[in-house]
Design an enzyme around this catalytic site. Structure first.
Site, PDB file in Angstrom:
ATOM      1  N   HIS A 132       0.829  -1.209   0.000  1.00 21.08           N
ATOM      2  CA  HIS A 132       0.000   0.000   0.000  1.00 21.08           C
ATOM      3  C   HIS A 132       0.864   1.261   0.000  1.00 21.08           C
ATOM      4  CE1 HIS A 132      -3.313   2.686   0.761  1.00 21.08           C
ATOM      5  NE2 HIS A 132      -2.762   3.117   1.885  1.00 21.08           N
ATOM      6  N   SER A 133       0.497   2.238  -0.841  1.00 21.27           N
ATOM      7  CA  SER A 133       1.124   3.553  -0.854  1.00 21.27           C
ATOM      8  C   SER A 133       2.653   3.433  -0.987  1.00 21.27           C
ATOM      9  CB  SER A 133       0.715   4.330   0.393  1.00 21.27           C
ATOM     10  OG  SER A 133       1.168   5.654   0.353  1.00 21.27           O
ATOM     11  N   TYR A 134       3.402   3.896   0.015  1.00 14.76           N
ATOM     12  CA  TYR A 134       4.869   3.830  -0.061  1.00 14.76           C
ATOM     13  C   TYR A 134       5.366   2.390  -0.062  1.00 14.76           C
ATOM     14  CZ  TYR A 134       9.582   5.724   0.457  1.00 14.76           C
ATOM     15  OH  TYR A 134      10.897   6.090   0.226  1.00 14.76           O
ATOM     16  N   THR A 181      -1.877  -0.968  -3.837  1.00 17.34           N
ATOM     17  CA  THR A 181      -3.031  -0.129  -3.546  1.00 17.34           C
ATOM     18  C   THR A 181      -2.575   1.314  -3.338  1.00 17.34           C
ATOM     19  OG1 THR A 181      -2.913  -0.474  -1.154  1.00 17.34           O
ATOM     20  CG2 THR A 181      -4.105  -2.107  -2.426  1.00 17.34           C
TER      21      THR A 181
END
Length: 366
Positions: free
Chosen positions: A294-296, A322
């Protein structure tokens, strides 16, 4: 006659200016006298309450209801950020204190509801050095079939969380990894939960002694200094006190000064992801490894691919990114990595080995 009239006007103007200057001086003197009689510390205490907050949810008078929503135990209301009007810094510190409690609460749920255990990192850490940890299911290394690896984004979130804000303001299901982990375990997956933001040990700096060269000099003995020089010194001192006054009014309770001691081989999310791969994921018996980044976490996974391309391609059969913030051009991922990512970065629903429920929670950036 005209010249005399002009002189009269000029004289009147000069006298008027002198009177105004005298009045300003009297006002300044009166203001200084008023400030000297104000107990500044007491004033600040009234303006901003102490930055001390409860240590448990019960003391905060909050609890999670049966739907996983955080609610006040007496009023039933959702969490209110602006608990005290016009005290943004105090409200923010209160929010952060609650966030730390939420982190510990999620850890408890991982251990008690999901039966995950902590694995200390580095694996060969000495007793005194800074450490971090990940969470693993009992069969994380021995499950011969499937392993699910969860990599969160950056920020204050820790293992088991996607977004602290969602946990506090919405519910536990939308902000934590608990639904993913529970369903994966139900369907026979082994699980590893990474902790990429636990990168250093924070310790308080000792109070530094003031060097002799910076200490206030003792008043000189001997003849009294000239009045003009003394007045200039008093003006400078008054200006400094005024700056200190406004600084203390703006930030009356200074945060303690701290320093960060990095955790060996885990001092960044990218380092942490690589370390967990080398010491745990690559040693897992599972034939099929699935990753949710997710993200980073997506950026950390791409960096892992750059460092361990052949191993990742050989072991990972699907990855869900995501809201990923990775950039394959900035990270200089090669053509072979780009082609592989296009092949395996699939919606979980399309892959028969992933729990169908996971696709309900994911918003993939395909």
């Amino acid at each position: 006659m005209l010249v005399r009239a002009e002189w009269c006007i000029f004289f009147f103007f000069v006298v008027n200016m002198a009177q105004m200057a005298q009045e300003d001086k009297e006002k300044t003197t009166a203001l200084k006298d008023l400030l000297s009689r104000i107990d500044l510390d007491e004033l600040m205490k009234k303006d901003e309450p102490p930055l001390t907050f409860p240590k448990t949810l019960e003391e905060f008078e909050y609890a999670f209801n049966e739907r996983g929503q955080l609610r006040h135990t007496k009023t039933g209301e959702a969490f209110i950020f602006n608990y005290r009007e016009d005290l943004h810094r105090w409200n923010q510190k209160r929010y952060e204190a609650l966030g730390e409690i939420i982190t510990q609460y999620v850890y408890e749920r991982l251990e008690e509801e999901c039966n995950l255990t902590r694995e200390i990192l580095p694996v060969d850490a000495s007793e005194d050095e800074p450490k971090t940890f990940i969470y693993m299911s009992e069969d994380a290394l021995s499950n011969p079939d499937r392993l699910l690896v969860l990599i969160q984004g950056s920020g204050v979130v820790r293992a088991g969380q996607w977004a602290r804000r969602l946990i506090i303001n919405d519910d536990m299901d939308s902000g934590s990894q608990l639904p993913f982990i529970k369903r994966a375990i139900e369907e026979g997956y082994a699980v590893m939960v990474l902790n990429p933001n636990e990168n250093f040990l924070e310790v308080e700096k000792p109070a530094a002694a003031v060097p002799v060269s910076q200490q206030e000099p003792s008043p000189p003995e001997g003849p009294e200094e000239p009045a003009e020089k003394r007045e200039r010194k008093e003006e400078r001192e008054g200006g400094r006190k005024k700056r200190d006054f406004y600084e203390k009014y703006r930030n009356p309770q200074k945060d303690r000064e701290t320093e960060h001691i990095p955790i060996r081989e885990n001092s960044s999310p990218e380092e942490h992801t690589l370390y967990v791969w080398d010491n745990f994921v690559s040693r897992a018996a599972a034939r099929n490894i699935f990753i949710i980044a997710h993200s980073y976490g997506g950026l950390s996974f791409v960096e892992l691919m750059i460092q361990r391309e052949a191993e990742v391609k050989n072991r990972v059969c699907a990855v869900a990114m995501t809201d990923s913030v990775h950039n394959v051009w900035h990270q200089e991922a090669g053509k072979s990595i780009l082609e592989w990512l296009q092949e395996v970065r699939l919606c979980p629903l399309l892959h028969p080995s992933l729990p169908p429920s996971l696709s309900f929670h994911l918003s993939l950036s395909l």
